[in-house]
Scaffold this motif. Sequence first.
Motif, PDB file in Angstrom:
ATOM      1  N   ASP A 214      24.016  50.995  44.174  1.00  6.63           N
ATOM      2  CA  ASP A 214      25.027  51.185  43.206  1.00  6.63           C
ATOM      3  C   ASP A 214      25.207  49.797  42.760  1.00  6.63           C
ATOM      4  O   ASP A 214      25.711  48.795  43.424  1.00  6.63           O
ATOM      5  N   PRO A 215      24.763  49.623  41.493  1.00  5.60           N
ATOM      6  CA  PRO A 215      24.903  48.137  40.900  1.00  5.60           C
ATOM      7  C   PRO A 215      26.300  47.681  40.674  1.00  5.60           C
ATOM      8  O   PRO A 215      26.387  46.585  40.386  1.00  5.60           O
ATOM      9  N   VAL A 216      27.345  48.775  40.436  1.00  6.87           N
ATOM     10  CA  VAL A 216      28.385  48.287  40.450  1.00  6.87           C
ATOM     11  C   VAL A 216      29.133  47.093  41.358  1.00  6.87           C
ATOM     12  O   VAL A 216      29.750  46.472  41.052  1.00  6.87           O
ATOM     13  N   TRP A 217      28.401  47.181  42.505  1.00  9.74           N
ATOM     14  CA  TRP A 217      28.900  46.366  43.454  1.00  9.74           C
ATOM     15  C   TRP A 217      28.602  44.826  43.095  1.00  9.74           C
ATOM     16  O   TRP A 217      29.258  43.835  43.396  1.00  9.74           O
ATOM     17  N   LEU A 224      35.125  39.267  42.311  1.00  7.76           N
ATOM     18  CA  LEU A 224      36.103  39.054  43.442  1.00  7.76           C
ATOM     19  C   LEU A 224      35.578  38.170  44.698  1.00  7.76           C
ATOM     20  O   LEU A 224      36.096  37.749  45.501  1.00  7.76           O
ATOM     21  N   GLY A 225      34.092  37.940  44.158  1.00 15.14           N
ATOM     22  CA  GLY A 225      33.302  37.132  45.291  1.00 15.14           C
ATOM     23  C   GLY A 225      32.725  38.188  46.226  1.00 15.14           C
ATOM     24  O   GLY A 225      33.229  39.389  46.342  1.00 15.14           O
ATOM     25  N   ASP A 226      31.815  37.562  47.149  1.00 13.14           N
ATOM     26  CA  ASP A 226      30.978  38.538  47.956  1.00 13.14           C
ATOM     27  C   ASP A 226      31.773  38.869  49.214  1.00 13.14           C
ATOM     28  O   ASP A 226      31.775  39.909  49.491  1.00 13.14           O
ATOM     29  N   ALA A 227      32.645  37.984  49.800  1.00 14.05           N
ATOM     30  CA  ALA A 227      33.378  38.474  50.817  1.00 14.05           C
ATOM     31  C   ALA A 227      34.359  39.447  50.624  1.00 14.05           C
ATOM     32  O   ALA A 227      34.570  40.462  51.532  1.00 14.05           O
ATOM     33  N   THR A 228      35.205  39.273  49.609  1.00 14.21           N
ATOM     34  CA  THR A 228      36.217  40.417  49.387  1.00 14.21           C
ATOM     35  C   THR A 228      35.460  41.758  48.885  1.00 14.21           C
ATOM     36  O   THR A 228      35.802  42.689  49.441  1.00 14.21           O
ATOM     37  N   THR A 229      34.212  41.650  48.279  1.00 13.08           N
ATOM     38  CA  THR A 229      33.441  42.918  47.865  1.00 13.08           C
ATOM     39  C   THR A 229      33.212  43.609  49.080  1.00 13.08           C
ATOM     40  O   THR A 229      33.256  44.807  49.194  1.00 13.08           O
ATOM     41  N   ASP A 230      32.471  42.848  50.164  1.00 10.26           N
ATOM     42  CA  ASP A 230      31.871  43.411  51.384  1.00 10.26           C
ATOM     43  C   ASP A 230      33.102  44.094  52.173  1.00 10.26           C
ATOM     44  O   ASP A 230      33.005  44.780  52.952  1.00 10.26           O
TER      45      ASP A 230
END
Length: 240
Positions: A214-217, A224-230
């Motif tokens: 899903d390209p939305v991530w 939001l940055g990678d850490a928050t997104t993960d």
Amino acid sequence: MSLPFELCDRTLNRIVARHGDLVEVETPLAKLVSPMSPEPVGSMRVFRGTSVAKLVYVGLVVPMIHLDSHMIFAFTGPESAVPHFTLDSVYGGSYHAFHLDLIPRADLATHLSYVDAAYHPLTPVFEAASAQEGLTAAAVGPRQRAVMSPWMLVNRATEEAFAGIGEHVDAYADHWSSLVEGGFDADVTATLADTDLPGRDAAVRANIFSRDVDPVWSQVSRLLGDATTDALRAELIANE
């Protein structure tokens, strides 16, 4: 109150009211922040229960980039064959859009009685929504569609059409709630003996919320940055 927020919030409240043991719990992601704004740009809410194991809301609102996005996922337990429920409602500056589906817990091509119980009752709603004036198919590739159901509704919409999709959302949500409350007949359940429900669910959820699928991530990461997104993805992948 925007149309996307109103639709998502109303649906969330209907689910919480109907499945009365859902309790909101604290999450460190309650306020989502971004370098783009001194103020929070979104929020996450998490509810836990029994028949509905977990309900997650994620909202992102950033007027400067014309983003108004709201999503709920309602997950059944690992051993349940009842599909998960999902709704996305979005305003992107020049269009509205939504995604509505029940995510299968078993392979549909080999479990026809499961299809008939879990999905076939939605066919008139799916057909009515698909024919609704002002809705156009959204650009979702076949790889992403493969992890959802054939009854998925994913459309862009005029403002007028978007304002009229509430009845379709209610129909999907009400049918899903009925499955949560009543389960499946014994003969349907028996056909699912070949399915490792927890194992399949873990694999499917990892794919649905995969950055690769899903390209939305990638877009969320830019905000939001990678850490928050993960951390958001991890909350959606597992019921724990």
